[in-house]
Every structure is written in structure tokens, then in C-alpha cells.
Write a protein that holds these residues in place. Structure first.
Motif, PDB file in Angstrom:
ATOM      1  N   LEU A   1       0.804  -1.203   0.000  1.00  0.00           N
ATOM      2  CA  LEU A   1       0.000   0.000   0.000  1.00  0.00           C
ATOM      3  C   LEU A   1       0.847   1.268   0.000  1.00  0.00           C
ATOM      4  O   LEU A   1       0.532   2.250  -0.690  1.00  0.00           O
ATOM      5  N   THR A   2       1.936   1.254   0.747  1.00  0.00           N
ATOM      6  CA  THR A   2       2.809   2.435   0.783  1.00  0.00           C
ATOM      7  C   THR A   2       3.353   2.748  -0.606  1.00  0.00           C
ATOM      8  O   THR A   2       3.391   3.905  -1.031  1.00  0.00           O
ATOM      9  N   VAL A   3       3.775   1.712  -1.285  1.00  0.00           N
ATOM     10  CA  VAL A   3       4.313   1.898  -2.632  1.00  0.00           C
ATOM     11  C   VAL A   3       3.248   2.476  -3.562  1.00  0.00           C
ATOM     12  O   VAL A   3       3.506   3.409  -4.329  1.00  0.00           O
ATOM     13  N   SER A   4       2.041   1.919  -3.476  1.00  0.00           N
ATOM     14  CA  SER A   4       0.950   2.398  -4.331  1.00  0.00           C
ATOM     15  C   SER A   4       0.693   3.884  -4.111  1.00  0.00           C
ATOM     16  O   SER A   4       0.512   4.654  -5.068  1.00  0.00           O
ATOM     17  N   GLN A   5       0.690   4.290  -2.845  1.00  0.00           N
ATOM     18  CA  GLN A   5       0.428   5.692  -2.533  1.00  0.00           C
ATOM     19  C   GLN A   5       1.532   6.592  -3.076  1.00  0.00           C
ATOM     20  O   GLN A   5       1.270   7.625  -3.706  1.00  0.00           O
TER      21      GLN A   5
ATOM     22  N   THR B   1       8.677  -8.391   3.231  1.00  0.00           N
ATOM     23  CA  THR B   1       7.405  -7.671   3.114  1.00  0.00           C
ATOM     24  C   THR B   1       7.472  -6.331   3.833  1.00  0.00           C
ATOM     25  O   THR B   1       6.995  -5.302   3.318  1.00  0.00           O
ATOM     26  N   LYS B   2       8.065  -6.327   5.006  1.00  0.00           N
ATOM     27  CA  LYS B   2       8.169  -5.077   5.764  1.00  0.00           C
ATOM     28  C   LYS B   2       9.157  -4.115   5.115  1.00  0.00           C
ATOM     29  O   LYS B   2       8.974  -2.893   5.166  1.00  0.00           O
ATOM     30  N   MET B   3      10.190  -4.649   4.483  1.00  0.00           N
ATOM     31  CA  MET B   3      11.104  -3.776   3.754  1.00  0.00           C
ATOM     32  C   MET B   3      10.393  -3.130   2.570  1.00  0.00           C
ATOM     33  O   MET B   3      10.625  -1.957   2.254  1.00  0.00           O
ATOM     34  N   GLN B   4       9.516  -3.875   1.915  1.00  0.00           N
ATOM     35  CA  GLN B   4       8.728  -3.294   0.828  1.00  0.00           C
ATOM     36  C   GLN B   4       7.776  -2.227   1.367  1.00  0.00           C
ATOM     37  O   GLN B   4       7.607  -1.168   0.749  1.00  0.00           O
ATOM     38  N   GLU B   5       7.162  -2.498   2.507  1.00  0.00           N
ATOM     39  CA  GLU B   5       6.210  -1.538   3.067  1.00  0.00           C
ATOM     40  C   GLU B   5       6.888  -0.240   3.456  1.00  0.00           C
ATOM     41  O   GLU B   5       6.301   0.847   3.356  1.00  0.00           O
ATOM     42  N   THR B   6       8.137  -0.331   3.890  1.00  0.00           N
ATOM     43  CA  THR B   6       8.870   0.871   4.301  1.00  0.00           C
ATOM     44  C   THR B   6       9.823   1.375   3.218  1.00  0.00           C
ATOM     45  O   THR B   6      10.557   2.337   3.446  1.00  0.00           O
ATOM     46  N   LEU B   7       9.822   0.708   2.061  1.00  0.00           N
ATOM     47  CA  LEU B   7      10.725   1.077   0.971  1.00  0.00           C
ATOM     48  C   LEU B   7      12.165   1.198   1.474  1.00  0.00           C
ATOM     49  O   LEU B   7      12.821   2.221   1.323  1.00  0.00           O
ATOM     50  N   ALA B   8      12.643   0.111   2.056  1.00  0.00           N
ATOM     51  CA  ALA B   8      13.956   0.095   2.679  1.00  0.00           C
ATOM     52  C   ALA B   8      15.059  -0.086   1.639  1.00  0.00           C
ATOM     53  O   ALA B   8      14.831  -0.548   0.516  1.00  0.00           O
ATOM     54  N   ALA B   9      16.273   0.278   2.036  1.00  0.00           N
ATOM     55  CA  ALA B   9      17.492   0.085   1.245  1.00  0.00           C
ATOM     56  C   ALA B   9      17.309   0.647  -0.161  1.00  0.00           C
ATOM     57  O   ALA B   9      16.922   1.804  -0.331  1.00  0.00           O
ATOM     58  N   ASN B  10      17.545  -0.189  -1.185  1.00  0.00           N
ATOM     59  CA  ASN B  10      17.455   0.286  -2.567  1.00  0.00           C
ATOM     60  C   ASN B  10      16.130  -0.030  -3.226  1.00  0.00           C
ATOM     61  O   ASN B  10      15.970   0.170  -4.444  1.00  0.00           O
ATOM     62  N   LEU B  11      15.151  -0.500  -2.472  1.00  0.00           N
ATOM     63  CA  LEU B  11      13.862  -0.862  -3.045  1.00  0.00           C
ATOM     64  C   LEU B  11      13.146   0.314  -3.716  1.00  0.00           C
ATOM     65  O   LEU B  11      12.388   0.100  -4.672  1.00  0.00           O
ATOM     66  N   PRO B  12      13.336   1.567  -3.278  1.00  0.00           N
ATOM     67  CA  PRO B  12      12.718   2.669  -4.034  1.00  0.00           C
ATOM     68  C   PRO B  12      13.111   2.673  -5.511  1.00  0.00           C
ATOM     69  O   PRO B  12      12.328   3.074  -6.371  1.00  0.00           O
ATOM     70  N   LEU B  13      14.315   2.200  -5.794  1.00  0.00           N
ATOM     71  CA  LEU B  13      14.775   2.152  -7.177  1.00  0.00           C
ATOM     72  C   LEU B  13      13.888   1.241  -8.017  1.00  0.00           C
ATOM     73  O   LEU B  13      13.604   1.533  -9.184  1.00  0.00           O
ATOM     74  N   ALA B  14      13.447   0.130  -7.422  1.00  0.00           N
ATOM     75  CA  ALA B  14      12.617  -0.827  -8.156  1.00  0.00           C
ATOM     76  C   ALA B  14      11.248  -0.255  -8.490  1.00  0.00           C
ATOM     77  O   ALA B  14      10.632  -0.651  -9.484  1.00  0.00           O
ATOM     78  N   TRP B  15      10.759   0.654  -7.652  1.00  0.00           N
ATOM     79  CA  TRP B  15       9.415   1.207  -7.841  1.00  0.00           C
ATOM     80  C   TRP B  15       9.442   2.610  -8.421  1.00  0.00           C
ATOM     81  O   TRP B  15       8.405   3.272  -8.501  1.00  0.00           O
ATOM     82  N   ASP B  16      10.620   3.088  -8.814  1.00  0.00           N
ATOM     83  CA  ASP B  16      10.774   4.429  -9.386  1.00  0.00           C
ATOM     84  C   ASP B  16      10.269   5.498  -8.423  1.00  0.00           C
ATOM     85  O   ASP B  16       9.557   6.426  -8.802  1.00  0.00           O
ATOM     86  N   VAL B  17      10.663   5.337  -7.166  1.00  0.00           N
ATOM     87  CA  VAL B  17      10.353   6.302  -6.123  1.00  0.00           C
ATOM     88  C   VAL B  17      11.676   6.911  -5.658  1.00  0.00           C
ATOM     89  O   VAL B  17      12.652   6.199  -5.434  1.00  0.00           O
ATOM     90  N   ALA B  18      11.713   8.213  -5.500  1.00  0.00           N
ATOM     91  CA  ALA B  18      12.949   8.899  -5.116  1.00  0.00           C
ATOM     92  C   ALA B  18      13.091   8.929  -3.602  1.00  0.00           C
ATOM     93  O   ALA B  18      12.132   9.187  -2.877  1.00  0.00           O
ATOM     94  N   THR B  19      14.295   8.667  -3.123  1.00  0.00           N
ATOM     95  CA  THR B  19      14.583   8.705  -1.695  1.00  0.00           C
ATOM     96  C   THR B  19      15.870   9.477  -1.456  1.00  0.00           C
ATOM     97  O   THR B  19      16.728   9.559  -2.348  1.00  0.00           O
ATOM     98  N   ILE B  20      16.002  10.045  -0.273  1.00  0.00           N
ATOM     99  CA  ILE B  20      17.272  10.682   0.077  1.00  0.00           C
ATOM    100  C   ILE B  20      18.232   9.657   0.676  1.00  0.00           C
ATOM    101  O   ILE B  20      19.384   9.980   0.974  1.00  0.00           O
ATOM    102  N   ASP B  21      17.765   8.433   0.839  1.00  0.00           N
ATOM    103  CA  ASP B  21      18.542   7.350   1.443  1.00  0.00           C
ATOM    104  C   ASP B  21      18.992   6.389   0.351  1.00  0.00           C
ATOM    105  O   ASP B  21      18.850   6.649  -0.835  1.00  0.00           O
TER     106      ASP B  21
END
Length: 900
Positions: A471-475, A526-546
Motif C-alpha cells: 500500500l505504501t508503494v501504491s500511494q 514484506t516489511k522492507m517493501q512496506e517501508t521502501l527500505a534500502a534500494n527498493l525505491p529504485l525498483a518502484w521508481d520512487v525517489a529517496t534521500i537514502d
């Protein structure tokens, strides 16, 4: 046919990975490599070379990061697959490649018989070291080339031109696979081999004969192949060297960092013996099996009978050196070596165990060969040595309980492991006593197979762990699609929460046969996906400062900047992972950085979990964002949800007397003043005080303002409707909570745009800039620190009109329209990095490093068109040179082969 048998062994050992849709979903594979591989494959599939991403570390190079393996040719063949499937295919192919290489090294290089060569191959390719490193796919790829490189160096004495060219290609491919430490270890091993073989029994200097020249061939071939490999790898080497200069490791690691993850004597025995219960940290696993270990003892005792005894003696020395180096900080010689180039650039001395594993496998193979050559019972001394060695290792394995953190499960060997060790030892001794050496190969395979059942590649999870969109990723994807450039986020969580659909997930995964350990990793993923941990934002094309580096990334400028984001006393990060570093209990689970730095970095969204939220009488209190007020300071709730309430709960702490005035304005314009003071009835809750302030009537507040007469720390405010027994939480500070699911997602209402104009310019050197920016007077929305403007002075004290429109924002090109009444600086809060070029009104202008790690260009008054393009000096020149080098080497190789 041995190659077919080796392929069959690969499929048997890796049957779950080969014949099911289950994936690796743990460690670096899941959170580091999958996202990078998805981005790389997507670019390659469209014919592009991925050069840059804005989605990690506020901007980071892609090609320059060797761990991605962009130019590694075998990776091109899996570009059409999803990352989990591409990694799956690569693992299977490289395990088979390692097996074949070790087989040919033993068969053709050391002249073993087929059976002994197969045993050496199985012991190396299916032993503990290789099996434990399938999670680091680039390391596995590099390791698979190790036996091939030794083989080519050995054969170079007979065919120097052909094998030298192939050796150069092999070294280049190993480097391009992306694990430079494996390349370094391999080259050191090759160098030791060349020196030993090239000097032992060579003729004296004054009597250099044909044999002496022949002995010098390996060292000469290695030197020339290494030089040629440099040209072959130029397209990767040059960008990587540029990144090294910018990396936080540019000056090398200090001695303490260089010996991190040393092979501890406390855990060494567990790592050198197979395990059937506890899962040892992968870097410390190097077993070849008890049966193969006994054969290695026999092989060492009989190596002088080999026609390749010079080569075997070299591998014996290499294996001993590698084992000693693996002990790292426990070996004073290695500690001294960490001051030298190469040794001071890598952590994890335990990775030297790769050479030990190869050497041990070869001696196990020679042990079997010697038994086949002379089918007699080994001497009693051999039996005693084997029994004593295994007994000592079993005894030492109990020391692992003193370093239990490196073992999943019971650190002390359990009954099943002791039984496995005993059965293997009895099997070995029985076969040796009965003089039936042909039973040893199947016995080794069986032992290794059962030992492999606890390795990572048998701890698989369903593909939905990586592929399903939480859900976090979708939002966040909705927000990313709506804005140009996409907004950034920061996640802070130690993953201590349980997913809301835990019961459903557990039932589904149990039906798929997941055991407790696999279930644990599935939930972590699953929890890493929910929190977009590590480099997972890259997989979903979401920008992070981390982000998660661990190699050359992040840059030194990023590491320096994190001093502004981390709590006092926490050292700037060397590999990102702000999510973990900020998730401290002393801050209530999330040490949220100072607001001005989150504004500057463009952090619009903040993710935290709910672990430290408090409840009292069925009312929840969001304690995540603290608001500290000095005496006389005022603030307000920036976003008040539509809610009818009859009271307001305040959770707070104060060092002394408390006096807080709260003014509510209702939807009908009515105002009510509430007072929190020492006479207010309070209860203790979670280390704070909780006070309920009743309203005179019922209100739907549209505004809540408060002023502190004394210093106070407000941790939560909640509107309560006691009559209906419902409540709604309020968010403090410059934040609005926009999602409350398994996690909490907040929106920063004061975030700065990605690009803005400032007119107050100051300059500090790198040693003092952080301290200068930390002063309360520094406002990044009004001032900018330019690193190379020593004589910079404020250009405007007032706040003239400015406007910035982002017209185009892609990975490697940004176009903006800028309006400013007076000259100033356009600050773009993307990472400063060589290779970015800028034009203002089509005229090239220098890019200045701003506010430690960002970009800025000078702009004139009026309207300007500003364009940033990532166009490094080496692009595409080094690709042309590298391509010509490959053409030369391949053409020369074919020409040479055609002559034969």
C-alpha cells in the motif's frame, strides 16, 4: 560425460531455484541487487547504457558502480527477465561454470583423472563457500571465473599466446562482473602461483636455459594479460576510477574498517565444517565436507607424487596464505598489510577463504587420485591425523556460542549436526579401511547435498515478496506520477512491526511449504517493501534521500551531508542506510532530522512505523513527531481533519512547571481557549504526561493554535469524542499524516522545491561548512554555501521575486525556466558529481558544489533557460577504445587459432 554430470549436480543441488518460481528474498540479493538489476535491465532492453539515477542518495551514478555489472556480457542475456528470474538464471549458469572450470583445472591443468577432477569440481562449486555466496550475485559471478583463470595461467607455459589472450579476456570478464575484491584476491593468488612456479627449480641467473625461460612464462603471461585486460575494461574502469575519487572510500579504509568481518577463531570451526542446523553468516562459511577434508589430508601427504607437484605446492602455499589472511584482525601480519593499496580498500578479510576453498578442493581431488593410483589402505598416521583434525574442529565448534550473533539458530552444534559429522567421518574411515576409493565421490556428493539444505539457496520465498506492490508503494507511486520532478521520501524504521495482513500471509505461505526461517525472511522482505527500505525505491521508481551502498557509494559529499541528518554522536554514514541509523529508541523509534534539512533535501514524505505509538483507554497517540517549544514560542496544527470532538488530549513532558495555552477555532467561527498547567489532571503514560482538556461544548475545529509560557515538549495531540467513543490523531510540526496502515506516511508541508533561487552566497571550506550550516541563523531557503566561491559575498539582502519551472526532468537531462529580478544562484538539490554539465541560455556555465553536496549555477536577472545534462568527459570515448580493444583481442585470438 563429466560436464553433463556436473550440470546434473547443479540442477539437483539447486532444484528449488531451478524448478519452482520461488526466489531468494533475503540479504543483499533482495534489497540491493534486485532493484539495481531491474533498472539496469530496463535500460539495456531499450538499447541504453544506464549512467545515472536520481532515485538513490539524491542522485548517484549507475554505470560507474561496478557492482551492478552493466557491461558484464552474461548479464546482457538476461536483460529481458525480471530481476529475481535474471538472478536465478545467473546463479545456475555461474554455478555450472564454476564446476566446469574447477573440473578442467584439475583434469587438464593438474592432470587428475576424471573421477578425481569431478570430485575437486564438486567440492569447490557445491561446497560451502560458493553456496554461501549465491546471495552476492556479482561475487558469485567473479568466483566462477577463479578456477578458469588459474587453468589458463597453468596452460600458458605450453600455449602462451592463446592462453594469454584468453587470460586477459577472463580477467576482464571477472572485473566486469562487478566484485573488485574478488578480482584483487584472484590476482594476488595468480601472482603467488606465477612466482612460485616461475622460481622453483628455475636455473641460476648466470645459467638461464630453456627450462628456466619456460618457468618464467606464467609471470610474464600474467603481467601482459593484466595489462591487456585494462584496455578491455576501460569502459567500466574509467567511470569507476572517477567514482573512486568521489567515494567516501577514496582515501582507503582505516585499519579498523579494513579488518571488519574477519574470520574469527571463535567461529572458524563452524565455518570449516558443514552445518545441519544453525545457519552461519555467509562470509564465514568455507567447508568442503568432512569426507573431502580427509581426502585433502591424504592429498597433501601425497602431493609430491603428482606430476604437477610444483603447481600443487603453489596451491598449498596459496591455501595457507589465504586462510591466514582470512583471520584479518586476528592476524598481525594482515593488520600490517592494511596500510598497503588494495588491502586498505576492502573490508571482509574472510573473503580470502575463496582461495582456501579452491586449494582445499584441489587437494581433496588429488587425495582421491592418489588412492585410485595406489589402491591400498592409508597409513595409520593418516588415519590418526584425519581423526585428530576432525575431533579438534568439532571441539572448537563449541566456541561459536561466544559469537552467537553470526549464526541463525543455535550457535552450539545440535544433535543433528553432531550426527552428520559423525556419520561423515565414519563413512570416510570405513571406505578407506575397505580400500573402496570409488565410493568416495558419491559419498562427498551426498554429504554436501545434505549440508546444502540449510544454505541460502534453499531458503526461498514466493515471488510476490518482491513483485507485489504494498500500500505504501501504491500511494507514493501516485504522488510520483503527479509531480515533476517526483518528490523524495525518507523511511525510518527498524522493521519491528507486524504487517496488518500477517495472518493471511502466513496461511498462504504455509500452504506453499515455507518453514519458519523462510517465513521469517518473507516477513522481513514484506516489511522492507512496506517501508521502501534500502534500494527498493529504485525498483518502484520512487525517489529517496537514502539508499544502500556498501561499495563505492555513497559519495564523500553525501556522507559529509548526513552529519546534518543524523543525531549528535552518530558518525556520518559510509553506506547510506539512514532508515536504520535514525530508528533509535531514544527518539521514540525515529530520530527525525531537523526540519530545514528535510526541506532542503526535498523530502516531502516521511515513513515511520507505529511501534512507539501509545494507547490509553482505546485512544491512540501518535508520538512520532515531537514539537519542542521555548517559553513564549507559538505554533499550530498545520492540518486539522474534519472531526467533531468534545475534548483534546495532550501528551507532553516538561522539566519544570508547565503552562500551555491552546486556542481552538471551530468551523462556525467560535473560539475557545484551553489551558494546560500544573493544576491540570494528568496521568503518566510511556514516560510522558497525558492530560485531557474538555471543551465547553462540542466543536469541529478548523484551527488549533498553542503558545508555551514555559518550556514544554509536546509529543502528541488527539481530538476525542467521548460521547461517541471515537478519536482522531493530530500531527505536530510542519507535517500532515496522509496514510495510516502498517506504517505511517507523513507529508512535509514546508518542503522546498527541487530547484530554487537564492541571493545570499557564503563560502566555507569543507572542514568548517557543516558547523557553519548547523548554526541557527543559517536558512537554506535564503542562503547557499558555494564550495569554490572563496570571495563570495551576499548579492541581495532583500527577497526579490523568483520563479522556477521544471520543464523536463529525466535521469540524465533537466531543463528549467528561471525568473529572477536580480542575479543570483539557482540551487538544484540533486547530487553534485563530475560529468554533469550546465548551460544558461545556451551558454556553458560552471556547476558549483552547493550546501555540501548539491549543484548550483549563477543566473542573470530576467528569464533564463537552464539545462543540466549528464555528459561525462569519457562518454562515449572509452567505449570506442574499449570496443577496439575487444576487436583486437578477439581477432588476434581467432587469427592465432586459425594458424593451428
Amino acid at each position: 560425460m563429466p560436464p553433463a554430470a556436473l550440470l546434473l549436480c547443479t540442477l539437483i543441488f539447486f532444484n528449488r531455484l531451478a524448478f519452482t518460481d520461488m526466489i531468494l528474498a533475503r540479504g543483499d540479493t533482495f534489497a540491493y541487487f534486485y532493484p539495481y538489476w531491474d533498472v539496469r535491465n530496463a535500460a539495456l532492453s531499450t538499447g541504453d547504457i544506464p549512467l545515472w539515477t536520481p532515485n538513490l542518495f539524491m542522485g548517484a551514478p549507475l554505470l560507474a558502480n561496478p557492482q551492478i555489472g552493466t557491461l558484464y556480457l552474461p548479464n546482457w542475456f538476461v536483460m529481458g527477465y525480471s530481476a529475481p528470474d535474471a538472478v536465478r538464471i545467473s546463479i545456475l549458469l555461474h554455478i555450472a561454470w564454476a564446476l566446469l572450470g574447477a573440473y578442467l583445472l584439475a583434469r587438464r591443468g593438474l592432470q587428475f583423472g576424471e573421477e578425481a577432477a569431478v570430485l575437486a569440481a564438486v567440492t569447490f562449486g557445491l561446497g560451502g563457500y560458493i553456496g554461501a555466496h549465491v546471495e552476492q550475485i556479482n561475487q558469485l559471478q567473479g568466483l566462477s571465473w577463479m578456477p578458469w583463470l588459474f587453468l589458463l595461467l597453468m596452460l600458458a607455459r605450453r600455449r602462451p599466446m592463446r592462453c594469454g589472450l584468453l587470460l586477459a579476456i577472463g580477467l576482464a570478464l571477472q572485473f566486469l562482473s562487478g566484485h573488485t575484491q574478488t578480482v584483487f584476491i584472484t590476482v594476488v593468488g595468480l601472482g603467488v602461483y606465477a612466482i612460485i612456479v616461475g622460481t622453483k627449480h628455475a636455473s641460476p641467473l648466470r645459467n638461464v636455459d630453456r627450462a628456466g625461460a619456460q618457468h618464467a612464462v606464467p609471470l610474464r603471461t600474467l603481467s601482459l594479460a593484466g595489462l591487456l585486460a585494462i584496455f578491455l575494461t576501460l569502459p567500466q574502469l574509467v567511470p569507476t576510477l572517477e567514482l573512486i575519487q568521489q567515494s567516501n572510500r577514496s582515501g582507503g579504509l582505516d585499519s579498523q574498517q579494513a579488518v571488519a568481518f574477519s574470520f574469527s577463531p571463535l567461529i572458524a570451526a563452524r565455518g570449516l565444517l558443514p552445518s545441519y542446523n544453525g545457519l552461519i553468516f555467509g562470509e564465514f562459511v568455507a567447508y568442503i565436507g568432512i569426507i573431502a577434508l580427509g581426502l585433502a589430508v591424504i592429498g597433501i601427504a601425497a602431493y609430491r607424487t603428482s606430476p604437477q607437484r610444483r603447481s600443487l605446492s603453489a596451491f598449498l602455499i596459496i591455501g595457507i596464505i589465504a586462510l591466514l589472511f582470512a583471520f584479518g584482525r586476528f592476524n598481525p601480519v594482515y593488520v600490517a598489510l592494511t596500510g598497503l593499496p588494495g588491502f586498505n580498500f576492502f573490508r571482509v578479510p574472510a573473503r580470502w577463504l575463496s582461495l582456501f576453498a579452491l586449494s582445499a578442493a584441489l587437494f581433496a581431488g588429488w587425495g582421491l587420485q592418489s588412492l585410485l593410483n595406489h589402491p591400498r589402505r592409508p597409513s595409520r598416521t593418516i588415519f590418526v591425523v584425519i581423526i585428530a583434525l576432525v575431533a579438534v574442529l568439532i571441539g572448537l565448534s563449541f566456541l561459536a556460542s561466544q559469537q552467537a550473533e553470526d549464526i541463525i539458530g543455535n550457535a552450539t552444534p545440535e544433535a543433528i549436526t553432531l550426527i552428520g559429522w559423525g556419520a561423515a567421518l565414519v563413512t570416510l574411515l570405513t571406505i578407506l579401511w575397505l580400500k573402496r576409493p570409488r565410493l568416495l565421490l558419491p559419498a562427498v556428493i551426498i554429504e554436501l547435498f545434505f549440508a546444502s539444505l540449510v544454505l541460502a539457496y534453499n531458503d526461498l520465498t514466493p515471488p510476490e515478496i518482491y513483485e507485489s506492490q504494498r500500500l505504501t508503494v501504491s500511494q507514493l507511486r501516485v504522488f510520483a506520477d503527479a509531480d515533476t520532478p517526483p518528490p523524495r521520501m525518507l523511511s525510518i524504521s527498524n522493521l519491528l512491526f507486524d504487517p496488518g495482513d500477517k495472518a493471511t500471509l502466513e496461511t498462504r505461505w504455509r500452504s506453499r511449504g515455507l518453514d519458519d526461517l523462510a517465513m521469517r525472511h518473507a516477513f522481513v522482505g514484506t516489511k522492507m517493501q512496506e517501508t521502501l527500505a534500502a534500494n527498493l525505491p529504485l525498483a518502484w521508481d520512487v525517489a529517496t534521500i537514502d539508499g544502500f551502498g556498501g561499495g563505492l557509494l555513497p559519495t564523500q559529499h553525501y556522507a559529509d551531508f548526513t552529519a546534518l541528518l543524523l543525531p549528535p554522536g552518530v558518525a556520518p554514514t559510509r553506506d547510506g542506510r539512514l532508515r536504520e541509523l535514525l530508528a533509535l529508541e531514544m527518539c521514540g523509534g525515529a530520530c527525525i532530522p531537523e526540519q530545514r534539512w528535510l526541506n532542503l533535501t526535498g523530502t516531502r514524505y516521511l515513513i515511520t512505523d507505529k511501534v512507539f505509538d501509545l494507547w490509553h483507554e482505546d485512544v491512540a497517540y501518535d508520538t512520532q513527531i515531537e514539537r519542542r517549544l521555548a517559553a513564549g514560542e507559538r505554533d499550530s496544527i498545520r492540518f486539522v481533519p474534519h472531526f467533531e470532538a468534545d475534548s483534546l488530549d495532550v501528551l507532553y513532558s516538561a522539566d519544570d512547571d508547565v503552562a500551555l495555552t491552546i486556542i481552538l477555532t471551530s468551523v462556525d467561527g467560535e473560539r475557545e481557549t484551553l489551558t494546560l498547567n500544573d493544576t491540570s489532571e494528568s496521568i503518566a503514560l510511556g514516560g510522558f504526561l497525558l492530560t485531557r482538556l474538555p471543551f465547553e461544548g462540542r466543536h469541529i475545529p478548523v484551527s488549533i493554535e498553542f503558545e508555551a509560557d514555559t518550556p514544554i515538549s509536546i509529543r502528541a495531540m488527539t481530538l476525542v469524542d467521548e460521547q461517541a467513543d471515537v478519536f482522531t490523531q493530530l500531527t505536530l510540526g510542519a507535517w500532515r499524516r496522509i496514510l495510516s496502515s502498517d506504517i505511517k506516511l507523513y507529508e512535509n508541508l514546508d518542503v522546498l522545491p527541487r530547484a530554487f533561487v537564492v541571493h545570499d552566497v557564503v563560502s566555507y571550506d569543507d572542514a568548517s561548512v557543516i558547523a557553519a550550516m548547523q548554526t541557527p541563523e543559517f536558512d537554506p531557503a535564503q542562503s547557499v554555501v558555494i564550495a569554490d566561491a572563496d570571495d563570495a559575498t551576499p548579492t541581495e539582502t532583500a527577497a526579490p521575486f523568483t520563479n522556477v519551472i521544471v520543464n523536463t526532468y529525466t535521469d540524465e537531462r533537466i531543463a528549467l525556466t528561471v525568473e529572477s529580478q536580480v542575479p543570483g544562484y539557482l540551487v538544484l538539490t540533486d547530487a553534485y558529481y563530475p560529468g554533469w554539465r550546465a548551460t544558461v541560455n545556451d551558454m556553458p556555465v560552471p556547476i558549483h558544489r552547493a550546501d555540501v553536496m548539491f549543484r548550483a549555477v549563477e543566473i542573470p536577472s530576467g528569464e533564463s533557460e537552464v539545462v543540466f545534462i549528464f555528459s561525462p568527459w569519457w562518454w562515449p570515448g572509452v567505449f570506442i577504445i574499449g570496443g577496439l580493444a575487444w576487436l583486437f583481442v578477439v581477432a588476434t585470438l581467432f587469427w592465432h587459432l586459425s594458424r593451428k
